[in-house]
Design an enzyme around this catalytic site. Structure first.
Site, PDB file in Angstrom:
ATOM      1  N   ARG A 130      68.259  54.411 -12.475  1.00 15.72           N
ATOM      2  CA  ARG A 130      67.911  54.168 -10.925  1.00 15.72           C
ATOM      3  C   ARG A 130      66.941  53.914 -10.486  1.00 15.72           C
ATOM      4  NH1 ARG A 130      66.129  57.866  -8.114  1.00 15.72           N
ATOM      5  NH2 ARG A 130      66.473  60.139  -9.602  1.00 15.72           N
ATOM      6  N   ASP A 249      55.387  67.422  -6.539  1.00 16.71           N
ATOM      7  CA  ASP A 249      56.293  65.490  -6.445  1.00 16.71           C
ATOM      8  C   ASP A 249      55.919  64.323  -5.327  1.00 16.71           C
ATOM      9  OD1 ASP A 249      57.999  63.504  -7.241  1.00 16.71           O
ATOM     10  OD2 ASP A 249      59.685  64.195  -6.285  1.00 16.71           O
TER      11      ASP A 249
HETATM   12  C1  0GY Z   1      59.855  62.105  -9.781  1.00 19.61           C
HETATM   13  C2  0GY Z   1      61.107  61.158  -9.418  1.00 19.61           C
HETATM   14  C3  0GY Z   1      61.654  60.281  -8.611  1.00 19.61           C
HETATM   15  C4  0GY Z   1      60.911  59.048  -9.551  1.00 19.61           C
HETATM   16  C5  0GY Z   1      59.711  58.750 -10.278  1.00 19.61           C
HETATM   17  O1  0GY Z   1      58.379  57.290 -11.331  1.00 19.61           O
HETATM   18  C6  0GY Z   1      59.137  56.941  -9.955  1.00 19.61           C
HETATM   19  O2  0GY Z   1      59.530  56.571  -9.339  1.00 19.61           O
HETATM   20  O3  0GY Z   1      58.924  59.457 -10.938  1.00 19.61           O
HETATM   21  C7  0GY Z   1      63.328  60.535  -8.864  1.00 19.61           C
HETATM   22  O4  0GY Z   1      63.060  59.403  -7.723  1.00 19.61           O
HETATM   23  O5  0GY Z   1      63.880  61.066  -9.512  1.00 19.61           O
HETATM   24  O6  0GY Z   1      59.488  62.749 -10.652  1.00 19.61           O
HETATM   25  O7  0GY Z   1      59.026  61.729  -9.253  1.00 19.61           O
END
Ligand code: 0GY
Length: 299
Positions: A130, A249
Site C-alpha cells: 500500500r 512514528d
Molecule cells: C511508518 C508507517 C507507515 C508509513 C510509512 O514511509 C511511510 O510512508 O512508514 C505506514 O503507513 O504504516 O512506519 O511510518
C-alpha cells in the site's frame, strides 16, 4: 499515484497531552518522519498519500514537549528516494537528529557518502504494497552490501503475513537489520500468538537483528491505552533488551482514524520497559549505539 491536488492529510494529534512518564536524559525518538514542507521539498509523484506539511520545527517542538533529546528521522514513502526533506531536518537539528534514507538502488558511492555526511546512518527497504510499487530484493541486497563500508544498517518494513518469504532475503543481508514495528504481528493473538512467536524465532536466529517496539496505535486491536500491545511487547523488551528501539512514528503517516496522542504513546514506555535500566537501554544506550556510535554511552 496520489492526486497532488486532493485534500492533504493531517495525521497527527492537534492537542497533545503532556506525558506522565519522564524519559531519561538523552532519550532518542528513534522512529519519526518529516513531511516537506511541500513548497521546498515536493512529494514524490509515486506517493500513496498526500500529507499536510510537518517540517522540522514541528518535529523539534514535539521532541521538547515529550521530554526527548534526539530524533532519528526515517525517510517516509511520500518523499520517495529524494531524501532532501530528511537531510534538511537533520541539518536544522544542531546535531540532535540523524536519519535513515530510502535510496534508488542505482545510487553512486559518492551519493552514499554525501548522505553519510548529512547524518544518514541506514537505508530503509519498504515491502508494504500500500506504500510502494515495488521492492526489488536482489537490488536491495546489493545496496546492503555497499553500505557495509559506511557501518550503516538496514531498516526493513514488512507485515507478518510475509515473514516466511522474507527469511532468505534477511539471511542474505550482511549488515545489522532493524525491523520496523516488530514486523506488524497480531496483538490480539497475545504474547504466545503464532505471529509474535515467529518473529521471536527470527530475532533468535541472529544477534544483529534489532526491532522497534513501536506503533501500538497501528498494531493494537484495542483503543488507547492499548493493553494488548503492552502484554505482547513487554516480554520482547525483556528478552532482547539490547536490540530494541522506541519511537513515536510522528506524524503518523496516513493515519486518519484513531490518531494517537503522542503523550499517551510515551506513557506506554514504562509499561513495556518496566525498570529504569530497561528504559535507559531502550531510549538511550541502544539508539546511541546505532546512530551516534562515536558518542559512547555508559550504562
Ligand atoms: C511508518 C508507517 C507507515 C508509513 C510509512 O514511509 C511511510 O510512508 O512508514 C505506514 O503507513 O504504516 O512506519 O511510518
Amino acid at each position: 499515484m496520489t492526486d497532488q491536488t486532493s485534500a492533504r492529510i493531517v495525521s497527527w494529534h492537534a492537542d497533545l497531552s503532556k506525558p506522565k512518564y519522564t524519559p531519561p536524559p538523552g532519550a532518542v525518538d528513534a522512529h519519526c518522519h518529516v513531511f516537506g514542507p511541500m513548497a521546498d521539498f515536493p512529494f514524490s509523484a509515486k506517493a500513496k498519500y498526500l500529507p499536510e506539511d510537518a517540517g522540522p520545527e514541528m518535529l523539534f517542538a514535539l521532541r521538547d514537549h515529550l521530554g526527548f533529546s534526539r530524533n532519528v528521522i526515517v525517510q517516509a514513502s511520500c518523499h520517495g528516494t529524494d531524501n532532501a526533506a530528511t537531510l534538511n531536518a537533520i541539518a536544522q537539528s544542531n546535531g540532535r537528529a540523524r536519519g535513515v534514507a530510502v535510496v534508488d538502488p542505482a545510487i553512486t558511492t559518492a551519493e552514499l557518502k554525501a548522505l553519510h555526511e548529512g547524518g544518514i546512518r541506514g537505508v530503509r527497504f519498504n515491502f508494504l504494497k500500500r506504500l510502494v510499487d515495488d521492492a526489488p530484493k536482489d537490488r536491495f541486497i546489493e545496496v546492503a552490501k555497499r553500505i557495509q563500508d559506511l557501518d550503516w544498517h538496514v531498516v526493513i518494513y514488512f507485515e507478518a503475513d510475509i515473514l516466511d518469504e522474507m527469511l532468505p532475503f534477511l539471511d542474505a543481508i550482511p549488515t545489522p537489520i532493524v525491523i520496523d514495528h516488530m514486523g506488524r504481528p497480531s496483538m490480539s493473538q497475545g504474547p504466545d500468538g503464532s505471529e509474535i512467536t515467529a518473529f521471536k524465532a527470527l530475532l533468535d536466529s541472529r544477534d544483529d537483528i534489532w526491532t522497534k517496539v513501536t506503533c501500538p496505535d497501528r498494531l493494537s486491536a484495542k483503543a488507547d491505552p492499548w493493553d494488548d500491545f503492552v502484554e505482547v511487547v513487554r516480554p520482547i523488551v525483556e528478552r532482547y533488551p539490547d536490540r530494541v528501539l522506541w519511537g513515536t512514528d510522528w506524524p503518523h503517516p496516513n493515519m486518519q482514524d484513531n490518531i494517537p496522542d503522542d503523550g499517551h504513546l510515551v506513557d506506554v514506555i514504562p509499561r513495556i520497559a518496566v525498570t529504569a535500566e530497561l528504559q535507559h537501554r531502550l531510549l538511550v544506550a541502544n539508539p546511541m549505539r546505532l546512530y551516534w556510535p562515536e558518542q559512547p554511552v555508559s550504562h
